[in-house]
Write a protein that holds these residues in place. Structure first.
Motif, PDB file in Angstrom:
ATOM      1  N   SER A   1      -0.350  11.552  -2.547  1.00 31.42           N
ATOM      2  CA  SER A   1      -1.180  12.465  -3.337  1.00 31.42           C
ATOM      3  C   SER A   1      -0.458  12.905  -4.607  1.00 31.42           C
ATOM      4  N   ALA A   2      -1.233  13.450  -5.520  1.00 30.12           N
ATOM      5  CA  ALA A   2      -0.654  14.014  -6.742  1.00 30.12           C
ATOM      6  C   ALA A   2       0.313  15.137  -6.382  1.00 30.12           C
TER       7      ALA A   2
ATOM      8  N   ASP B   1       0.857  -1.181   0.000  1.00 29.21           N
ATOM      9  CA  ASP B   1       0.000   0.000   0.000  1.00 29.21           C
ATOM     10  C   ASP B   1       0.900   1.241   0.000  1.00 29.21           C
ATOM     11  N   ASP B   2       0.308   2.409  -0.107  1.00 29.50           N
ATOM     12  CA  ASP B   2       1.102   3.632  -0.237  1.00 29.50           C
ATOM     13  C   ASP B   2       2.036   3.841   0.952  1.00 29.50           C
ATOM     14  N   LEU B   3       1.552   3.599   2.153  1.00 33.30           N
ATOM     15  CA  LEU B   3       2.388   3.746   3.340  1.00 33.30           C
ATOM     16  C   LEU B   3       3.592   2.808   3.258  1.00 33.30           C
ATOM     17  N   GLY B   4       3.355   1.570   2.893  1.00 32.55           N
ATOM     18  CA  GLY B   4       4.442   0.599   2.766  1.00 32.55           C
ATOM     19  C   GLY B   4       5.442   0.993   1.703  1.00 32.55           C
ATOM     20  N   VAL B   5       4.961   1.521   0.587  1.00 35.93           N
ATOM     21  CA  VAL B   5       5.842   1.959  -0.503  1.00 35.93           C
ATOM     22  C   VAL B   5       6.767   3.075  -0.018  1.00 35.93           C
ATOM     23  N   VAL B   6       6.213   4.051   0.654  1.00 35.61           N
ATOM     24  CA  VAL B   6       7.011   5.192   1.116  1.00 35.61           C
ATOM     25  C   VAL B   6       8.024   4.752   2.172  1.00 35.61           C
TER      26      VAL B   6
ATOM     27  N   TYR C   1       3.810   9.035 -18.269  1.00 37.10           N
ATOM     28  CA  TYR C   1       3.994   9.498 -16.892  1.00 37.10           C
ATOM     29  C   TYR C   1       2.786  10.296 -16.387  1.00 37.10           C
ATOM     30  N   GLN C   2       2.301  11.227 -17.204  1.00 40.29           N
ATOM     31  CA  GLN C   2       1.193  12.087 -16.775  1.00 40.29           C
ATOM     32  C   GLN C   2      -0.059  11.285 -16.424  1.00 40.29           C
TER      33      GLN C   2
ATOM     34  N   LYS D   1       3.899   6.883  -9.907  1.00 39.68           N
ATOM     35  CA  LYS D   1       4.870   7.948 -10.140  1.00 39.68           C
ATOM     36  C   LYS D   1       5.922   7.956  -9.033  1.00 39.68           C
ATOM     37  N   TYR D   2       5.462   7.803  -7.798  1.00 44.50           N
ATOM     38  CA  TYR D   2       6.386   7.767  -6.667  1.00 44.50           C
ATOM     39  C   TYR D   2       7.378   6.614  -6.824  1.00 44.50           C
ATOM     40  N   ILE D   3       6.883   5.446  -7.189  1.00 42.26           N
ATOM     41  CA  ILE D   3       7.756   4.283  -7.355  1.00 42.26           C
ATOM     42  C   ILE D   3       8.805   4.554  -8.428  1.00 42.26           C
ATOM     43  N   LEU D   4       8.405   5.160  -9.534  1.00 47.88           N
ATOM     44  CA  LEU D   4       9.372   5.493 -10.587  1.00 47.88           C
ATOM     45  C   LEU D   4      10.445   6.450 -10.077  1.00 47.88           C
TER      46      LEU D   4
END
Length: 158
Positions: free
Chosen positions: A91-92, A15-20, A129-130, A137-140
């Motif tokens: 977030s974006a 999930d996003d928290l785990g990714v960060v 990308y857009q 995008k964060y992962i990239l």
């Protein structure tokens, strides 16, 4: 050290928290390896309690390319925001801010890598990308930063 491949494997399905949080841990491992390669006494370094932002400053002062300072600091700030505020999603605005911190060369590496992947895997339906979700995008961006750090680590003599 092949942390970039670890990053890809680790982030799949997170999930996003785990990714960060996990990407931050891997980036910090790279930074520590770079710093430790320049030191006479790693044992004494490990006794120093540097926060992440101080670790970046030390790595830069030991020769890490200063172009990485701004995006690495932004990554750490985002990680702190997630860790202390338990935010559920990237977030974006988060990824826009992080992308804006990248140098022009790193932005180009990101775009070229994404375009190459899209051409090699047309059936995957990967967007430009857009059109990607903020998490993707964060992962990239994390992969580009890890790639830059991994290149430095590969130059370290064994």
């Amino acid at each position: 050290m092949e942390l970039k491949s670890d990053l890809l494997n680790t982030l799949q399905g997170e999930d996003d928290l785990g990714v960060v949080i996990r990407s931050h841990i891997i980036v910090e491992q790279y930074l520590n390896k770079i710093i430790e390669s320049k030191l006479e006494s790693i044992a004494h370094y490990k006794k120093i309690k540097l926060d992440y932002h101080d670790t970046i400053k030390l790595a830069i002062s030991l020769g890490l390319d200063s172009r990485l300072e701004k995006p690495l600091n932004a990554l750490g700030t985002l990680r702190n925001d997630f860790a202390h505020n338990l935010r559920p999603v990237i977030s974006a605005q988060d990824v826009n801010n992080l992308y804006a911190c990248l140098g022009e060369n790193d932005k180009k590496v990101l775009q070229v890598s994404l375009d190459k992947t899209r051409k090699q895997l047309p059936e995957s339906g990967i967007s430009k990308y857009q059109g990607l979700e903020p998490k993707d995008k964060y992962i990239l961006i994390a992969i580009v930063l890890c790639g830059a750090l991994e290149l430095v680590c590969k130059k370290i003599p064994n």
